[in-house]
Scaffold this motif. Structure first.
Motif, PDB file in Angstrom:
ATOM      1  N   ARG A 799      -6.690  27.624   6.115  1.00 21.56           N
ATOM      2  CA  ARG A 799      -7.502  28.452   6.065  1.00 21.56           C
ATOM      3  C   ARG A 799      -9.132  27.594   6.303  1.00 21.56           C
ATOM      4  O   ARG A 799      -9.981  28.379   6.013  1.00 21.56           O
ATOM      5  CB  ARG A 799      -7.842  29.206   4.727  1.00 21.56           C
ATOM      6  N   GLU A 843     -10.354  20.797   9.043  1.00 20.95           N
ATOM      7  CA  GLU A 843      -9.824  19.790   8.295  1.00 20.95           C
ATOM      8  C   GLU A 843      -8.643  19.284   9.141  1.00 20.95           C
ATOM      9  O   GLU A 843      -8.212  17.989   8.529  1.00 20.95           O
ATOM     10  CB  GLU A 843      -8.931  20.830   7.109  1.00 20.95           C
ATOM     11  N   LYS A 846      -4.228  20.459  15.193  1.00 17.89           N
ATOM     12  CA  LYS A 846      -2.840  20.976  15.260  1.00 17.89           C
ATOM     13  C   LYS A 846      -2.649  21.393  16.773  1.00 17.89           C
ATOM     14  O   LYS A 846      -3.357  22.156  17.341  1.00 17.89           O
ATOM     15  CB  LYS A 846      -2.744  22.110  14.564  1.00 17.89           C
ATOM     16  N   LYS A 858       0.521  17.526  14.146  1.00 24.52           N
ATOM     17  CA  LYS A 858      -0.783  17.757  13.427  1.00 24.52           C
ATOM     18  C   LYS A 858      -1.403  16.381  12.989  1.00 24.52           C
ATOM     19  O   LYS A 858      -0.877  15.521  12.546  1.00 24.52           O
ATOM     20  CB  LYS A 858      -0.687  19.029  12.417  1.00 24.52           C
ATOM     21  N   LEU A 859      -2.796  16.414  12.906  1.00 24.24           N
ATOM     22  CA  LEU A 859      -3.436  15.222  12.274  1.00 24.24           C
ATOM     23  C   LEU A 859      -4.243  15.893  11.170  1.00 24.24           C
ATOM     24  O   LEU A 859      -5.252  16.715  11.300  1.00 24.24           O
ATOM     25  CB  LEU A 859      -4.048  14.638  13.228  1.00 24.24           C
ATOM     26  N   LYS A 860      -4.080  15.454   9.928  1.00 28.26           N
ATOM     27  CA  LYS A 860      -4.936  15.808   8.643  1.00 28.26           C
ATOM     28  C   LYS A 860      -6.150  15.051   8.631  1.00 28.26           C
ATOM     29  O   LYS A 860      -6.136  13.754   8.471  1.00 28.26           O
ATOM     30  CB  LYS A 860      -4.199  16.183   7.576  1.00 28.26           C
ATOM     31  N   THR A 862      -9.205  15.951   6.528  1.00 28.44           N
ATOM     32  CA  THR A 862      -9.773  15.949   5.217  1.00 28.44           C
ATOM     33  C   THR A 862      -8.730  15.522   4.120  1.00 28.44           C
ATOM     34  O   THR A 862      -9.189  14.885   3.213  1.00 28.44           O
ATOM     35  CB  THR A 862     -10.128  17.495   5.121  1.00 28.44           C
ATOM     36  N   ALA A 863      -7.550  15.992   4.191  1.00 23.24           N
ATOM     37  CA  ALA A 863      -6.627  15.511   3.051  1.00 23.24           C
ATOM     38  C   ALA A 863      -6.533  14.254   3.053  1.00 23.24           C
ATOM     39  O   ALA A 863      -6.395  13.543   2.055  1.00 23.24           O
ATOM     40  CB  ALA A 863      -5.336  16.125   3.528  1.00 23.24           C
ATOM     41  N   LEU A 864      -6.922  13.237   4.085  1.00 21.33           N
ATOM     42  CA  LEU A 864      -6.550  11.843   3.817  1.00 21.33           C
ATOM     43  C   LEU A 864      -7.914  11.333   4.157  1.00 21.33           C
ATOM     44  O   LEU A 864      -8.054  10.193   3.214  1.00 21.33           O
ATOM     45  CB  LEU A 864      -5.802  11.537   5.341  1.00 21.33           C
ATOM     46  N   GLU A 865      -9.101  11.552   4.307  1.00 20.70           N
ATOM     47  CA  GLU A 865     -10.047  11.019   4.163  1.00 20.70           C
ATOM     48  C   GLU A 865     -11.233  11.588   3.741  1.00 20.70           C
ATOM     49  O   GLU A 865     -12.467  10.926   3.362  1.00 20.70           O
ATOM     50  CB  GLU A 865     -10.786  10.639   5.887  1.00 20.70           C
ATOM     51  N   GLY A 866     -11.037  12.732   3.345  1.00 18.50           N
ATOM     52  CA  GLY A 866     -12.204  13.686   2.740  1.00 18.50           C
ATOM     53  C   GLY A 866     -13.337  13.863   3.748  1.00 18.50           C
ATOM     54  O   GLY A 866     -14.300  14.138   3.230  1.00 18.50           O
ATOM     55  N   SER A 867     -13.249  13.744   4.926  1.00 20.10           N
ATOM     56  CA  SER A 867     -14.294  14.254   5.838  1.00 20.10           C
ATOM     57  C   SER A 867     -13.887  15.333   6.892  1.00 20.10           C
ATOM     58  O   SER A 867     -12.573  15.837   6.821  1.00 20.10           O
ATOM     59  CB  SER A 867     -14.480  12.994   7.016  1.00 20.10           C
ATOM     60  N   ARG A 868     -14.698  15.969   7.150  1.00 26.50           N
ATOM     61  CA  ARG A 868     -14.342  17.268   7.896  1.00 26.50           C
ATOM     62  C   ARG A 868     -15.072  17.166   9.333  1.00 26.50           C
ATOM     63  O   ARG A 868     -16.091  16.725   9.571  1.00 26.50           O
ATOM     64  CB  ARG A 868     -14.971  18.493   7.138  1.00 26.50           C
TER      65      ARG A 868
ATOM     66  N   ILE B 221      -4.382   8.957  -2.013  1.00 26.74           N
ATOM     67  CA  ILE B 221      -5.444   8.416  -1.512  1.00 26.74           C
ATOM     68  C   ILE B 221      -6.570   8.002  -2.629  1.00 26.74           C
ATOM     69  O   ILE B 221      -6.866   9.053  -3.260  1.00 26.74           O
ATOM     70  CB  ILE B 221      -6.241   9.229  -0.209  1.00 26.74           C
ATOM     71  N   LYS B 226     -15.655   6.892  -2.417  1.00 24.63           N
ATOM     72  CA  LYS B 226     -15.855   8.233  -1.712  1.00 24.63           C
ATOM     73  C   LYS B 226     -16.762   9.106  -2.463  1.00 24.63           C
ATOM     74  O   LYS B 226     -17.065   8.846  -3.532  1.00 24.63           O
ATOM     75  CB  LYS B 226     -14.481   8.851  -1.854  1.00 24.63           C
ATOM     76  N   GLN B 230     -16.668  14.423  -0.676  1.00 21.59           N
ATOM     77  CA  GLN B 230     -15.649  13.956   0.084  1.00 21.59           C
ATOM     78  C   GLN B 230     -14.230  14.347  -1.017  1.00 21.59           C
ATOM     79  O   GLN B 230     -13.295  14.747  -0.457  1.00 21.59           O
ATOM     80  CB  GLN B 230     -15.531  12.372   0.393  1.00 21.59           C
ATOM     81  N   ASP B 233     -13.578  17.946  -1.163  1.00 19.48           N
ATOM     82  CA  ASP B 233     -12.869  18.305   0.411  1.00 19.48           C
ATOM     83  C   ASP B 233     -11.425  17.768   0.252  1.00 19.48           C
ATOM     84  O   ASP B 233     -10.464  18.663   0.694  1.00 19.48           O
ATOM     85  CB  ASP B 233     -13.676  17.577   1.617  1.00 19.48           C
ATOM     86  N   MET B 234     -11.206  16.639  -0.236  1.00 19.82           N
ATOM     87  CA  MET B 234      -9.857  16.280  -0.116  1.00 19.82           C
ATOM     88  C   MET B 234      -8.807  17.137  -1.073  1.00 19.82           C
ATOM     89  O   MET B 234      -7.981  17.377  -0.743  1.00 19.82           O
ATOM     90  CB  MET B 234      -9.776  14.719  -0.586  1.00 19.82           C
ATOM     91  N   ALA B 237      -8.364  20.180   0.456  1.00 23.24           N
ATOM     92  CA  ALA B 237      -7.510  20.346   1.648  1.00 23.24           C
ATOM     93  C   ALA B 237      -5.993  20.166   1.298  1.00 23.24           C
ATOM     94  O   ALA B 237      -5.113  20.808   1.751  1.00 23.24           O
ATOM     95  CB  ALA B 237      -7.932  19.106   2.480  1.00 23.24           C
ATOM     96  N   ASN B 238      -6.033  19.668   0.079  1.00 24.58           N
ATOM     97  CA  ASN B 238      -4.571  19.554  -0.558  1.00 24.58           C
ATOM     98  C   ASN B 238      -4.367  20.500  -1.645  1.00 24.58           C
ATOM     99  O   ASN B 238      -3.137  20.458  -2.379  1.00 24.58           O
ATOM    100  CB  ASN B 238      -4.579  17.995  -1.108  1.00 24.58           C
TER     101      ASN B 238
END
Lengths: 1033, 371
Positions: A799, A843, A846, A858-860, A862-868, B221, B226, B230, B233-234, B237-238
């Motif tokens: 979303r 985020e 895809k 897909k490449l995530k 936000t879930a990995l780096e916290g960036s958008r 992570i 961070k 950040q 957002d993580m 996102a999860n």
């Protein structure tokens, strides 16, 4: 399990990446933010501007630019070039002096700081004793005289900044050498002026603030003569032959004093209050310049009648009975007059007035009657009305380029060309009327033309379009180092606004006093915020332009070389589609002007679509081949057929619970507490990272070191207990219906055997809608309606807002732009293999298969780096080694200000660079990518930083400034001037982009198309911008 | 893995000792009753059921609708007991042939309005033999402590399952300072802490996270370096499968392991020191990767939706489907009960679709869902 493979271990790929990607911040375009000092070197013909953040920028001939940054972030107060040298001295507001020089390294000049120095007084002296007020570089270039607040003049040896303490000219010493009657009342006043005798390097003039001016003999250490005025002294000017001194004063008067050996001058030769008799403001700076005609030019700043014009920022020019007070819209920082540079020449013969105002640089041609302004080739005030959006179009076809320039040249007739004295150009050839116009536009001579640009001619013609708050769109030539205004489009004419747009600047009466004349273009006041431009889309092949604004207005414009008068067809698009019970509490929609409207040559609107409710347009796409324009707001999106002038469909994307979107921006309820908290947080942040620019040094890949430094920075800072809620997104969140992106594609939407035109829309709530379109064939285009049918709806389960949609063809290459294939500028897309759909959300990236939308990759993020993801655009990266090798990838800007390249179609991160400070929200929001791996973002309201991710497409200044070269230089407006100047430029192989274009235009007009072949290779593959919303971010 | 549900297992006693049972197999149903206090053994119940339905020769699985409307299995004494005791007042039992049941498995949302079933169950190719022991089949997992064996005792890795749970995740995080042991002595470093629990939220109800716990990792992570935004957002996102590693503020409830003292309680930052989290190549060691993948929620694709503003109802051929890694291919074909359920659950979960589909359209769509 692709993502568990560690990337970047293929050495061949690593090598290729080095050939493809490289990050550089190359040029700053526009006008420096918060300028604080001006310097000019008559011998180098180079202008220097210092800013409050400690930057100095040097400008010479178009393309000749240098930038330096003081390690201290202190404002630059004064800039002085050492006479005849490639060196300059800056004074900062922390009272430190810095010596900079232009050194030639591998054929290119570089600006670097050599030394810095802070004046130390004797122990125990008051700080004011060494507070520098005036700096005078001596013509010997060995000495610097420093006037201070205490009245002493210190002497410092260059280049090492060795203080010569025994040679200080203290005010006491001066007083002792003065006659008794002056002596008693002249203690402890500051030095306001220091001037070297124009002919005799042994004499300097010292002006003290209370009105005493002395001429000091450096060898004899004695006062040669002194002048005493009854008023506070502001500044002094020494006539070129040294026989006359003109002083200006705080009461708005100026006085002329003859210099003679009689030591005492009790009365001035002449005293004058130009804007008297009522009290006037101070004249802070004055020039007294001799001319061939005998009558001098008097040019001074200030002096306006205090009561009625005290708030004006004026510079007055008086010559030969003419007097004009140039009235600037922002504060005047400083000004200078360009005069004969040869010190041997008997006369000044001023030819241009250069004024640095707070928001723009204005140059006035003093040799042409009427003193018209000159259009600067650089330092354009991008923010003359605030920039609201920008759009970049790469590789403009020559034809469109010419037409835009032609339209723009008609708008610039009020500018001086400064070629008045040059031999008249040959009579225009019959078919070259246009070329003649262009010639006039481009041959405009720029008086500040020092240095030589060695940068290669720009490889292609690029346009940067900026939308502004006042409803204008400005077209900038972004091909080279100089960002130059080509054409300005105003959409205001289409609407009825409160103020009459025809109210012009020339409304001033004839015999009004003072003789004010408005100059400059900086005008930050918008009549109506609804006029603001939010989205721009230009088709470079057809010349169709779509422009959308704050009040839901969408204009479709067509380029017309002739002026025209016609009515603009209006259509209303009801995006709510009978949804009941909604009440829009935002602004009213704009009122269109009824009846025919006169449009000047250029882009002329023919259709106006007004969204209802009139919310800001958040996305826009134009397909010039199908003649369709799609637009989206926070309520939904629509498709309009601008050929038949008929609405094809509208789709409401609103979530019924989303009250915020319904009510409009004005009623948005925001907790005061929250906003206060946010602003405090912002203040704290800005305090921590007040260094706007990073110190010099190559901006490298994100390094551990910087984050460590940041961490230690955090350590020192008191952490505020700000908290953030952790909650999954839901369908009920606000603004889920906000349309972020629109995209046209000819692809396999329904089945894998037939492709069809389609329109894709992505929303803030992570939904992608796909509509199959049926566009009638060209011969029946006007007879049959365009039909649309919703074919797919994809709800991304995470979303996150969809910021980009792109279709890749069978070779995984982004589909070409409309008309690109028709113009033989792109290979036809591969329609055999299976197409893929790329959806970029904030985020994730895809890739789905088409027509069956099933997830492939897909490449995530936000879930990995916290960036958008904030901005994404497909770009073609050329290799710096292999001429025709290139790859299509995604250039991505995140909310942390990092720029990444993500590969297509495998979505592998390639490189990452930190580019913009994460706190710089407006910088991040303003970023645009080009289709060849460059980009622009605003570093201040008035400056674009240009950066490049590509090794191949790199536009940066490369220039040479040589002090020897300028020795035997002759002035521009001598009869031989322009020819000589341009001849030199041609010989040295330099081409300012203007000349390059001109040449090309001429060759085209002569029918010699071959010569411009290098401009566009026949196989140019082009990148594709993902239409990108961003108005909300 | 056994957790907090024990207390909720206490039987309630109703005045009426008999429990009415409505048992349904395919289209037919039977009614009978059970003693609430003494429901008896599962085996007996199973025999009773197959007998009443005359299906003694087929392998069946038995499920019931719990108070939330979820289809939960009855396959041992414990969950049988639970089923009977929670009947309020009717116990609705559903019988499916075993092979069918395995395709459309039990779980949250499988019966009615919510989203996809979660991935804990045996599913698809990874199916193992049923263990008819008290596996937490019949309960909705809300959280778990994972990786106990590889984390220092001072740390806790908590997994929150949000599927089907209507509760909000329900916590807040903040900036703060944490004290670390560094070679030069104690060192203050910025850290992220849990600042607030939303009453009634998932995080609070698990009891595994508490205010002032320091957040060390989010889905593997590290959060060090961070910003709060950040990390926010993580986590968001999860949020569908959030795994947070915390250093609890209260260190007294730590798991004590006998001989293997991995971390002394004074240390705090060392748990992940050996792992340099490479963003793209990151795995949580203890989670089978495909489980992580399959756990992810899939996007919903609606095909051939209405002609805009003209057609009031969906064309007959319209179907929705969910794509994602974790689905068995058979589910994609239309008409199968499973996919229709999915369609409906996805539609229902998203009231936004009511703009596209006229109200009532969902119910009309198939008899399969008149539950």
């Amino acid at each position: 399990m692709r993502r568990f493979l560690r990337p970047g271990h293929d050495p061949a790929r690593e090598r290729l990446k080095r050939d493809l990607f490289q990050f550089n911040k190359t040029v700053e375009h526009g006008f420096p933010h918060q300028p604080s000092a001006l310097g000019y070197s008559p011998s180098l013909r180079i202008l220097a501007i210092g800013t409050r953040s400690g930057a100095i920028k040097l400008y010479g001939a178009p393309g000749v630019e240098f930038m330096g940054l003081h390690r201290e972030n202190n404002a630059v107060v004064q800039i002085h070039f050492l006479p005849g040298q490639c060196q300059l001295v800056t004074l900062l507001d922390d009272n430190s002096l810095h010596l900079w020089s232009l050194k030639v390294k591998s054929g290119v000049s570089e600006l670097q700081e050599d030394e810095s120095f802070t004046l130390r007084g004797p122990p125990g002296a008051a700080p004011s004793a060494t507070q520098i007020t005036v700096v005078l570089p001596h013509s010997s270039c060995q000495l610097l005289y420093l006037g201070t607040e205490s009245g002493s003049v210190f002497m410092v040896q260059l280049p090492a900044f060795r203080a010569l303490e025994d040679q200080t000219i203290s005010s006491d010493a001066v007083l002792q050498r003065l006659p008794e009657e002056v002596r008693h009342r002249r203690a402890f006043e500051m030095v306001e002026a220091l001037q070297e005798h124009p002919r005799d390097p042994n004499q300097i003039l010292i002006g003290y603030s209370r009105g005493l001016v002395v001429i000091w003999d450096l060898q004899g250490s004695c006062v040669l003569c002194h002048f005493l005025s009854s008023q506070q002294l502001e500044n002094v000017c020494w006539q070129r032959d040294g026989h006359l001194i003109v002083s200006c004063h705080s009461d708005g008067s100026y006085c002329q004093w003859p210099v003679s050996s009689d030591t005492l001058q009790l009365e001035p030769l002449r005293s004058c209050v130009p804007y008297g008799p009522f009290p006037c403001k101070a004249i802070t700076k004055i020039f007294w310049l001799t001319t061939k005609q005998g009558l001098p030019f008097t040019i001074f700043q200030g002096g306006m009648p205090r009561a009625s014009y005290g708030d004006r920022h004026c510079i007055s020019v008086i010559h030969n009975g003419q007097q004009t007070a140039f009235d600037f819209t922002s504060r005047v920082i400083d000004f200078t007059v360009l005069i004969e540079a040869n010190p041997e020449a008997a006369l000044d013969d001023p030819y241009a007035l250069v004024v640095l105002a707070e928001e723009e640089l204005v140059v006035i041609d003093l040799q042409t009657a009427g003193w018209p302004p000159v259009q600067p080739p650089y330092l354009a005030s991008l923010h003359c009305s605030a920039i609201t959006c920008s759009h970049h179009v790469s590789n403009i076809p020559l034809k469109l380029w010419e037409r835009i320039i032609a339209a723009g040249s008609r708008q610039n007739t009020h500018f001086s060309t400064m070629v008045g004295l040059a031999p008249a150009p040959a009579p225009p050839q019959p078919r070259a009327r246009l070329a003649h116009e262009l010639l006039r536009h481009l041959l405009q001579e720029w008086p500040i033309d020092g240095g030589t640009s060695l940068a290669p001619a720009p490889p292609q013609r690029d346009l940067l379009l900026t939308g502004h708050e006042d409803g204008t769109v400005r077209f900038w030539d972004a091909s080279g180092v100089c960002l130059r205004l080509l054409y300005k489009l105003s959409t205001v004419r289409v609407f009825l606004t409160d103020t009459d747009p025809s109210e012009s600047l020339s409304a001033q009466g004839e015999d009004e006093w003072p003789p004010l004349r408005k100059v400059g273009s900086f005008d930050p006041y918008s009549d109506d915020p609804r006029l603001g431009i939010q989205k721009i889309f230009l088709c470079r092949y057809s010349g169709y332009l779509a422009v959308a604004g704050t009040a839901g207005q969408v204009l479709v414009l067509e380029l017309n070389d002739e002026a025209a008068e016609h009515a603009v067809e209006q259509v209303e698009a009801d995006l709510l589609q009978d949804q009941e019970g909604y009440r829009w509490k935002g602004h009213e929609r704009l009122c269109a002007r009824p009846g025919p409207v006169h449009f000047e040559p250029g882009f002329q609107p023919f259709v106006l679509v007004q969204c209802q409710p009139p919310a800001v347009v958040t996305s826009l796409a134009l397909h010039s081949e199908w003649r369709l324009v799609a637009f989206g707001t926070s309520h939904g999106f629509g498709l309009f057929d601008h050929q038949q002038r008929r609405q094809v469909f509208v789709k409401c994307t609103l979530h019924p619970n989303d009250q915020l979107a319904l009510e409009g921006p004005l009623s948005r309820v925001k907790s005061l507490k929250k906003s206060l908290r946010q602003s405090f947080r912002r203040i704290r942040r800005s305090r921590v990272s007040s260094r706007k620019r990073r110190p010099a040094g190559p901006p490298g890949e994100v390094q551990e070191g910087s984050s460590r430094a940041e961490r230690t920075g955090l350590q020192n800072m008191e952490l505020a207990p700000v908290q953030r809620k952790i909650e999954a997104r839901s369908a009920e969140d606000s603004f889920t219906g906000f349309v972020r992106t629109l995209y046209f594609a000819d692809t396999y939407l329904r089945d894998s055997s037939r492709h069809c035109p389609s329109l894709w829309a992505g929303t803030n709530g992570g939904t992608v809608y796909a509509f199959a379109l049926r566009v009638p064939p060209a011969e029946r285009r006007m007879d049959e309606p365009v039909r649309a049918e919703q074919a797919k709806e994809i709800q991304l389960m995470h979303r996150a807002p969809v910021v980009g949609i792109l279709v890749l063809d069978g070779h995984s290459v982004p589909l070409p732009e409309p008309l690109e294939v028709a113009h033989d500028l792109s290979k036809s897309p591969d329609m055999q293999g299976s197409h893929q759909l790329l959806v970029v959300s904030e985020e994730q990236f895809k890739v789905f298969t088409l027509p069956k939308v099933s997830a492939r990759l897909k490449l995530k993020l936000t879930a990995l780096e916290g960036s958008r993801v904030r901005r994404v655009s497909a770009a073609r990266f050329g290799s710096c080694r292999a001429e025709d090798y290139g790859e299509h990838h995604l250039a991505v800007l995140t909310n942390l200000g990092d720029i990444q390249v993500v590969s297509l179609p495998l979505l592998k991160p390639q490189v990452r660079y930190s580019c913009i400070r994460r706190e710089d929200v407006s910088g991040i929001a303003s970023c645009v990518f080009t289709k060849y791996g460059q980009g622009f973002y605003l570093i201040s309201p008035s400056e674009f930083e240009r950066f490049s991710l590509s090794t191949k497409w790199l536009v940066e200044p490369r220039c040479l400034v040589d002090s020897a070269e300028t020795k035997n230089y002759s002035r521009l407006h001598d009869r031989s001037g322009p020819e000589k100047a341009s001849g030199r430029a041609r010989n040295s192989g330099s081409q300012s982009d203007g000349e390059g274009v001109l040449k090309e235009i001429q060759s085209t007009l002569e029918g010699d198309r071959g010569s411009c072949g290098d401009w566009r290779s026949p196989r140019v593959a082009v990148g594709y911008s993902l239409s990108n919303g961003g108005g909300c971010s | 893995m056994n957790r907090s549900f024990h207390k909720s297992q206490t039987l309630r006693f109703y005045d009426c000792s008999a429990v009415e049972v409505k048992s349904k197999f395919g289209a037919e149903f039977r009614r009978f009753s059970l003693d609430r206090q003494k429901p008896g053994k599962f085996e007996d119940f199973y025999k009773l059921v197959v007998h009443t339905h005359h299906i003694s020769n087929t392998e069946v699985t038995i499920g019931y609708a719990d108070v939330h409307g979820d289809l939960l299995p009855i396959n041992n004494d414990d969950n049988f007991c639970k089923a009977v005791s929670s009947a309020n007042p009717l116990l609705r039992v559903f019988i499916q042939k075993r092979e069918e049941a395995e395709r459309c498995s039990f779980g949250v949302g499988s019966l009615s309005r919510r989203r996809r079933p979660l991935a804990l169950r045996e599913d698809g190719p990874r199916r193992r033999t049923h263990l008819h022991i008290g596996l937490p089949h019949d309960f909705r997992p809300v959280s778990s402590i994972i990786d106990v064996d590889i984390l220092p005792e001072t740390h806790r890795r908590v997994r929150l399952y949000r599927h089907g749970c209507q509760k909000p995740l329900g916590f807040y995080i903040r900036d703060g300072t944490s004290v670390r042991v560094a070679p030069q002595g104690l060192e203050k470093v910025p850290g992220i802490f849990i600042s607030r629990m939303v009453p009634g939220g998932l995080a609070e109800s698990t009891g595994l996270l508490a205010v002032d716990d320091e957040v060390l990792e989010v889905n593997g992570i590290e959060v060090a370096g961070k910003t709060l935004d950040q990390v926010t957002d993580m986590m968001i996102a999860n949020s569908h499968n959030l795994i947070v590693t915390v250093k609890p503020a209260n260190q007294r409830n730590n798991v004590v392991r006998g001989s293997r003292a991995l971390g002394s309680s004074g240390r705090s930052s060392d748990s992940t020191a050996s792992r340099h989290s490479l963003p793209t190549a990151h795995v949580l060691q203890n989670l089978p990767p495909d489980e992580m993948e399959s756990d992810e929620e899939a996007d919903v694709v609606l095909e051939g939706v209405l002609e805009p503003r003209l057609v009031p109802r969906p064309p007959p051929g319209s179907l929705a489907r969910v794509n994602g890694a974790g689905l068995a291919p058979g589910l994609h074909s239309p008409g199968r009960e499973g996919s229709v359920q999915r369609l409906l659950s996805s539609l229902r979960s998203d009231p936004r679709h009511s703009l596209a589909l006229p109200p009532g359209g969902v119910e009309e769509h198939g008899p399969a869902v008149t539950l």
